[in-house]
Every structure is written in C-alpha cells, then in structure tokens.
Write an enzyme that holds these catalytic residues in place. Structure first.
Site, short mmCIF file in Angstrom:
data_model
loop_
_atom_site.label_atom_id
_atom_site.label_comp_id
_atom_site.label_asym_id
_atom_site.label_seq_id
_atom_site.Cartn_x
_atom_site.Cartn_y
_atom_site.Cartn_z
N ASP A 1 -8.91 -4.46 33.46
CA ASP A 1 -8.77 -3.07 33.86
C ASP A 1 -7.31 -2.71 33.59
O ASP A 1 -6.45 -3.59 33.41
CB ASP A 1 -9.14 -2.87 35.33
CG ASP A 1 -9.39 -1.39 35.66
OD1 ASP A 1 -9.01 -0.52 34.84
OD2 ASP A 1 -9.95 -1.09 36.73
C1 BGC Z 1 -9.90 2.39 36.00
C2 BGC Z 1 -10.91 2.07 34.90
C3 BGC Z 1 -10.59 2.88 33.67
C4 BGC Z 1 -9.16 2.60 33.24
C5 BGC Z 1 -8.73 3.37 32.01
C6 BGC Z 1 -8.49 2.25 35.52
O1 BGC Z 1 -7.59 2.70 36.48
O2 BGC Z 1 -10.13 1.55 37.11
O3 BGC Z 1 -12.21 2.34 35.34
O4 BGC Z 1 -11.50 2.57 32.65
O5 BGC Z 1 -8.29 2.96 34.30
O6 BGC Z 1 -8.62 4.71 32.30
#
Ligand code: BGC
Length: 766
Positions: A247
């Site tokens: 993530d």
């Molecule tokens: C989120 C993800 C997301 C990523 C990119 C993160 O903060 O938890 O779900 O895909 O950011 O935006």
C-alpha cells in the site's frame, strides 16, 4: 461452490514466453538495476529499463472507478482524469449480483485501457468488522464469502480487458484508526475463516495480477514484511503467481520485504541502495532478489503485452450501467402498506425534501474518489421518472453537513403537509465517512433525524431515502412506513433512486452488512478500533457479522441479507443429493423459487450451513452460497447449488489445516440470515477430518479414542477398575484422570518416560 480438492499448483497466469523473456531480462541486469525495479518510479508508475527493453506500467485507483492522476508525480485526488464513478462497494456488495460486478469490472477495464492504466487498485475485500469503519463504503461486505465472490467477479471482469487488478488490503486492515501502525491481533482460525477467506476465494479463482499488502502489522509483523503471509500462505499454499505491491507508504524494511515476498514498493522511496547493500553484506540472498524481480518483470511484461491504447470507452453506456448498478444495490428496508412504488396520480404533489436530493453524496472521500463524467441528482431525475404529470416540489430541510436550520425545517414541514407523499433524502455528510478516519458513532446528523420527525408529524406517507456508505441508527424506524437504503450510489445514484421510487425498477438489493439497533450490540464493540495499547484484537473471533447476532440472539435493526421487493417470492421444498459426497466431496441442493407477486423481480436466494453438534464452537450458520434470480410473475426456477467439503469445514488451528468433521449438518435456504424459509439436515461422512495424533500432552480420555493408542492404554483403565472399591468410585476416578495429560502418568509411575514416548511414537506412526 467449495473448492473440492483445490489444487495448489501454478495458476497458469503467466504465459511461458513471458516467463522466458523475464528470465532473460533479469539475467542481463546488474544488482543495482534489479534493486531499482523493486521500488516505484514516482506516485503511479514502475521503473523502466530501456537497455533490456523493459517498459514502465501505470497503476491507478480503484475500486469505484478509474482515478488516473493527470501526471504520475502528483497524487491526483480531486483532479484526476474524468471517468465513470460507479456505485461504491457498499452498493455493489448489496447487489449480491456477480454478473453485475463482472459487468462493472469489464467497463472499468475498458476505461483503464482508454486512459492508459495497466493495473486498477481494487477491489477492496477488507471486512466490515464494525459499522464504525471509516472506509466501509469501499468494502463489499461483512461476510467473507459474499466479499470473495463479488471480488472474484470484479477481478475477472477487469482482467478480461487485459488490465490487471490489485486486490486489497492484505490483510486484517479493518479500520482506519492507526492503520499505519496498529497491530491486528487475530487468532489463526479467525484469520483463516474471515479476513483471509475473502482473499483466498478471489485469489484462487480469479488470479488477480497483484495483491496490495496492508499498512498494519499482523500478529506482530508488518504485513509488508510478513513472510508467512506473503510467501507461505499466498504463494505456497494458494499457488499465487502474481506479485505483491505495498500500500502507498506501507514499507518499513525493504530488504525484509523482498525476503518476505513483497515485489513492489509504492510509491517511490529512497530504499534502493538499502537493498543493494543488504545483498552485498549477505543479509539478503541475490537469488531471492532474482526470484522477486523475475516475478515482477513477468507482470510488467504481461501488462505491456495487453496494452490497447486506442480502446474507445463509451462513457454514456457506462453511465447507464452505473445507473442500473446503483438500482441493483439499493435495499428496500421497509415498505409498510406498499407505500412504494409511489402511486401518485397526475396533478398530485410529491414533496422531495433534503439537500442530498439536490447535491448528492455519491462516493466516499480519499484515494478512491473519482472525478465523474457527470452526476445525476434525484431532484433532476424524479419528475421525469414518473412518466406522468406529477408535481415534484423541493425543500432543502437541513443546512450544510446536516446542521439544524429552523427556516429550512419549517419550509420542509409546510411542503410535506401540502403534498400527497414526502420523500426525505438524508444520510451521512462527507465529513463523517472518509478514508483515514473511523466514525465516532453511527448516528445520522441530528438535523436529519429532526427533519424526519418533523415531516412525519404532518405527513404519514413518508419515505426515507438513505445516502450513506455504512450502517446507521434509525431512531424513527418504527414510525416511518418506507425506508430505502441508496448507499453512496455513484454518479448515477440519483436517477437510480428515482427509478426505484417510481417503480420503473423493482428493488432487489440485500444488506451486505447487519444494521444494528445500537453500536453496543456489534461484534467488535469492545475492541474496535483499538484495545488502547496499539493493537486491534479481533475479540469476536469467528463470530463476526451475522454470526454474532445469531449466536447471541441479539436482534438487529435489519439483519444481514435483508431486502424487500415490489413482488413476493416463495421457496418451495429443498432437495439434497449427497449420494456422491463420499466419492466427490460434493453435494447438490435444489430449491424451487417462485415469483408469487404481480411484477417481475429479482431475488437473492441465500444458502447457509451450520454443523448440528460441532466439537468446536461454530456459528449457528454461515453463508456459503447465494444466487440472484430474475423471475416474471408466476415463474418458478429451480435454483441449484453445488457445495464442496470446504463449505462444511472449519480451520483447525491445532492441526494447521481445514477440517470437516463427519456428522450432521443443517443446510438452510432463506431470504436473509434471519429469514430461513426451508432447511434440511444431512449426515455427511467426511474424508477431511483432522489427523489423529497424540502427544505426551494429550488428555487420557482423548487418547483412549485413538485407534492405536487407545488399546495400549486399556491396561490402565482395567487397573483403575480393579483398584476402585465400587463402580461409582471407578467412574469418579475416570472423571478425574480422564483430563490428565499422559505425561502425568510418568510422574505417577504408571509408565516410564521411555515407555510413554515409545507408545506416542508408535501411535503416530499408525
Ligand atoms: C490506500 C490504497 C490506495 C493507495 C493509492 C492508500 O492510502 O490505502 O487503497 O490504493 O493509497 O492511492
């Protein structure tokens, strides 16, 4: 259906020529070049290496639609390239419609191709552990089977267009509070049966190209560095061939992540040199880096080979699909006196009340926020949806963020009193539902509840339409005759609700999450979002979601699986054919479903299983299969389910495997978890029982049942009988000694250590 004898061999995701090319490419790369590939280039793209012909690919959120930033350096929240904003997962989950989820996946795949995106960051299958979860709108359901199956369909849809997915967030990231540093403490059985189960279903069946690991720790180790999770379970047990990406910002120790099986760090970070020196120091084996980089290169090559930049995207058609989907996920919670669909005559007035009807909320805030191609409102859509000359009058009813406003309230009351019916649109303001923050309570804004009370006082024909991404309390639920849950329905949510209110569409959504009467009734209430010591302990164990309410006999406001229709369905008879179970580990269930009403409609037939006398604590019943059927009035359909042994199994943590005990099982089919219509009991002989092992710690009583150990222990039983002065005393002695671990017998001089270890070894050898 359950995965009878699920194979753990390769999935066939990567074609042989791509494997070959990846090997050739990696063989030509230097150590720093290989390390460079394991970290993103910027916010959204991967590192290319032109000298070996390796391109870069683009990743974009997910899961509500495509959120492609205008340039790969920026985050693009709020200024992404317009794309269709489909209903949020809260609505898709409540559709219980795998075909619909697939169709949306196809549309998202097409838009991704058109926008030059190779991997969509979604779907999200974290479970709605508490209605307080700030990101519940982005997750499909409280139930692992429903979430897993809908995620599977979405992934298959997107990937059918040559675009990859990233199922997320792996794993036990069921809250926003402290999401970057909280340690989710989940016992092995709960982990396997709940949080991991949704991933397991989707990963095994749909082969997502990537899995996104979560920010949090799992049982003491960050998911990004958790070898047991990323390698042992995902790769070895499930046979996963794709890659794991972090993530955004989830990496803590990059070399440890590579060792564990984290292929790609996102976004860019200054960690490449650390990887190089870890290899040079001998802390990270270069062969391990090679494996990880080769698997990563495979996915990049696969994505690149399927790029179709000239793909046309029909945004009008996708808007129509978004409208159909929002209607498919809306749940008719209550409809006393068949107030819906609205039976207003030409010339009569409908009072449409609530600022949400004019300025809808249609998605949640945070990384999933799509810039839509257009937005339908209820206010614009409702008048035309009647198809007759109905007078729709509007009043705001409440101020910004649901604040009380005496003038607006008075205007709403006046309008409601003068109309034939009032439709009140209320719900949660954006400030109450966002990524990064859990909700503090599950109440609607006071100004919304006050509006309902005021309207109801002057207008008995009141319909409440809810716009929110997760369960809320409804203090007025007993008094309001009709309640329609519209969720955060995407860019066409407004027109979809108008379709349902007027009867153009018959509602068919079913709750994918239990609506409690109060937060104190919820399964994780005592441990959500944290236990106060940096941990989130999943104290509810396997009794999550509807299983909690069933086991504790706590009546929710609306149960899991609940949803009404403008027609009625009956379930007639249940026929189970288990004659081949011993041979194929599979059985068939047939149920006849009939549309007994006057209009066409869709129903969700839900199949639950419970073990009648389990040796471990098990839920009363668990959802195992479901089917959405579309029936004309008077039509009957025989709905058939195939169940495999895994549908009857639980995870035996001591044995370290899924186990199905032989015994009696109840197979129940109904219209919700609390509305079982037909059920039958079946005795099933399992060939997947726990292995019979004994150790020096096995209690005497248990060891007596072991086929080899039991006979060896008979002299002890005999001795006890002879020693006891009466049968009663013998029984007492057995009660006392039966609980003793075998090792105590050495202290009592019954066996020597050597004798006992010899007996245990002989027993385990069979
Ligand atoms: C989120 C993800 C997301 C990523 C990119 C993160 O903060 O938890 O779900 O895909 O950011 O935006």
């Amino acid at each position: 259906m359950g995965e009878a004898g699920a194979a753990v061999s390769g999935h066939g995701l990567i074609p042989e020529e791509i494997r070959q090319r990846a090997r050739e490419i990696v063989a030509k790369l230097s150590l720093p070049e290989k390390a460079a590939l394991t970290v993103g280039k910027d916010s959204w793209t991967t590192v290319a290496n032109e000298s070996v012909g390796l391109p870069s690919i683009w990743l974009a959120d997910g899961p509500t639609g495509i959120r492609k930033a205008p340039d790969s350096a920026g985050m693009g929240i709020g200024d992404s390239i317009p794309a269709t904003c489909f209903p949020t997962a809260s609505a898709i989950g409540s559709s219980w419609d795998v075909d619909l989820a697939h169709e949306i996946g196809v549309a998202m795949g097409i838009e991704a191709q058109a926008l030059g995106v190779q991997i969509v960051l979604g779907p999200g299958v974290n479970l709605k552990r508490s209605p307080l979860g700030g990101r519940n709108f982005e997750y499909l359901s409280e139930d692992p089977v429903l979430s897993g199956e809908l995620a599977m369909a979405t992934i298959e849809g997107i990937q059918s267009q040559g675009v990859g997915t990233s199922i997320k967030h792996f794993v036990a990231n069921e809250q926003e509070t402290g999401r970057m540093y909280t340690d989710s403490i989940v016992d092995e059985r709960t982990l396997r049966e709940n949080s991991l189960r949704a991933f397991e279903i989707a990963v095994k069946a749909a082969k997502p190209w990537t899995v996104m690991c979560a920010y949090n720790l799992l049982n003491g180790t960050y998911c990004a560095e958790n070898r047991r999770l990323l390698h042992d379970i995902l790769h070895d047990e499930w046979g996963y061939e794709g890659i794991v990406m972090s993530d955004w910002g989830a990496v803590n120790d990059r070399p440890a992540g590579i060792e564990a099986g984290l292929h790609l760090q996102m976004p860019h970070g200054k960690t490449v040199e650390g990887v190089v020196s870890a290899v040079e120091r001998g802390d990270l084996g270069e062969e391990r880096l090679d494996v990880v980089v080769t698997e990563l290169v495979q996915i990049v090559l696969l994505a690149d080979s399927l790029r179709r930049p000239d793909t046309p995207a029909d945004f009008d058609a996708h808007h129509d699909l978004a409208r159909r989907a929002a209607a498919g996920g809306a749940v008719l919670l209550k409809n006393d006196g068949n107030l819906l669909p609205l039976a207003v005559e030409p010339g009569q007035t409908v009072a449409l009340i609530g600022a949400f009807a004019r300025e809808p909320r249609y998605q949640g805030a945070g990384s999933s926020q799509v810039v839509p191609t257009r937005v339908d409102t209820m206010l614009e859509s409702l008048p035309g949806a009647f198809g007759r000359d109905v007078n729709v009058q509007f009043a705001d009813g409440y101020g910004p963020d649901g604040a009380h406003d005496a003038n607006l309230l008075a205007g709403a009351r006046e309008l409601a009193a003068s109309a034939a019916v009032a439709v009140v649109a209320i719900g949660l303001p954006a400030s109450m539902e966002t990524e990064g923050r859990d909700r503090e309570h599950i109440h609607l804004p006071a100004g919304h509840n006050e509006l309902v009370d005021a309207v109801l006082a002057v207008q008995p024909n009141t319909v409440v339409v809810l716009i929110n991404g997760s369960a809320v309390t409804m203090p007025w639920a007993e008094q309001v005759p009709a309640i329609l849950e519209g969720w955060l329905g995407g860019q066409a949510g407004g027109s979809a609700l108008a379709d349902i209110l007027t009867g153009a569409v018959n509602p068919s959504g079913k709750l994918a999450e239990t609506f409690p009467v109060r937060i104190e009734d919820t399964p994780s209430h005592l441990s959500f979002p944290t236990s106060g010591d940096g941990t989130a302990r999943f104290t509810e164990g396997v009794f999550s979601g509807h299983r909690w309410y069933d086991a504790r006999r706590v009546a929710p406001r609306f149960p899991f699986g609940h949803g009404l229709s403008y027609t009625s369905f009956t379930y007639d008879g249940i026929a189970i054919d288990a004659s081949d179970f011993a041979e194929y580990d599979a059985l068939r269930v047939d149920v006849a479903v009939e549309n007994t009403g006057d209009v066409a409609g869709m129903d969700v037939v839900q199949l639950y299983i419970g073990e009648c006398s389990p040796r471990v604590q098990r839920p009363v019943r668990e959802l195992k299969a479901f089917r959405k059927v579309d029936l004309q009035p008077g039509d009957v359909e025989i709905v058939q389910f195939m169940l495999g042994w895994r549908d009857f199994a639980f995870y035996d943590a001591a044995a370290g495997q899924w186990v199905m005990d032989s015994g009696e099982y109840e197979i129940a089919v109904g219209a919700s978890s609390a509305d079982i219509r037909v059920s039958a009991r079946e005795h099933l002989e399992s060939s997947h029982t726990a292995p019979l092992t004994v150790s020096v710690n096995t209690p005497f009583r248990v060891a007596l049942d072991h086929p080899v150990m039991g006979p060896m222990l008979q002299p002890v039983v005999k001795g006890m009988r002879e020693y006891a002065p009466s049968d009663e005393a013998a029984e007492m002695m057995m009660l006392f000694m039966g609980d003793m671990p075998l090792r105590k017998f050495t202290q009592m001089g019954i066996f020597t250590d050597e004798q006992l270890t010899g007996m245990v070894a002989a027993a385990n050898a069979g």
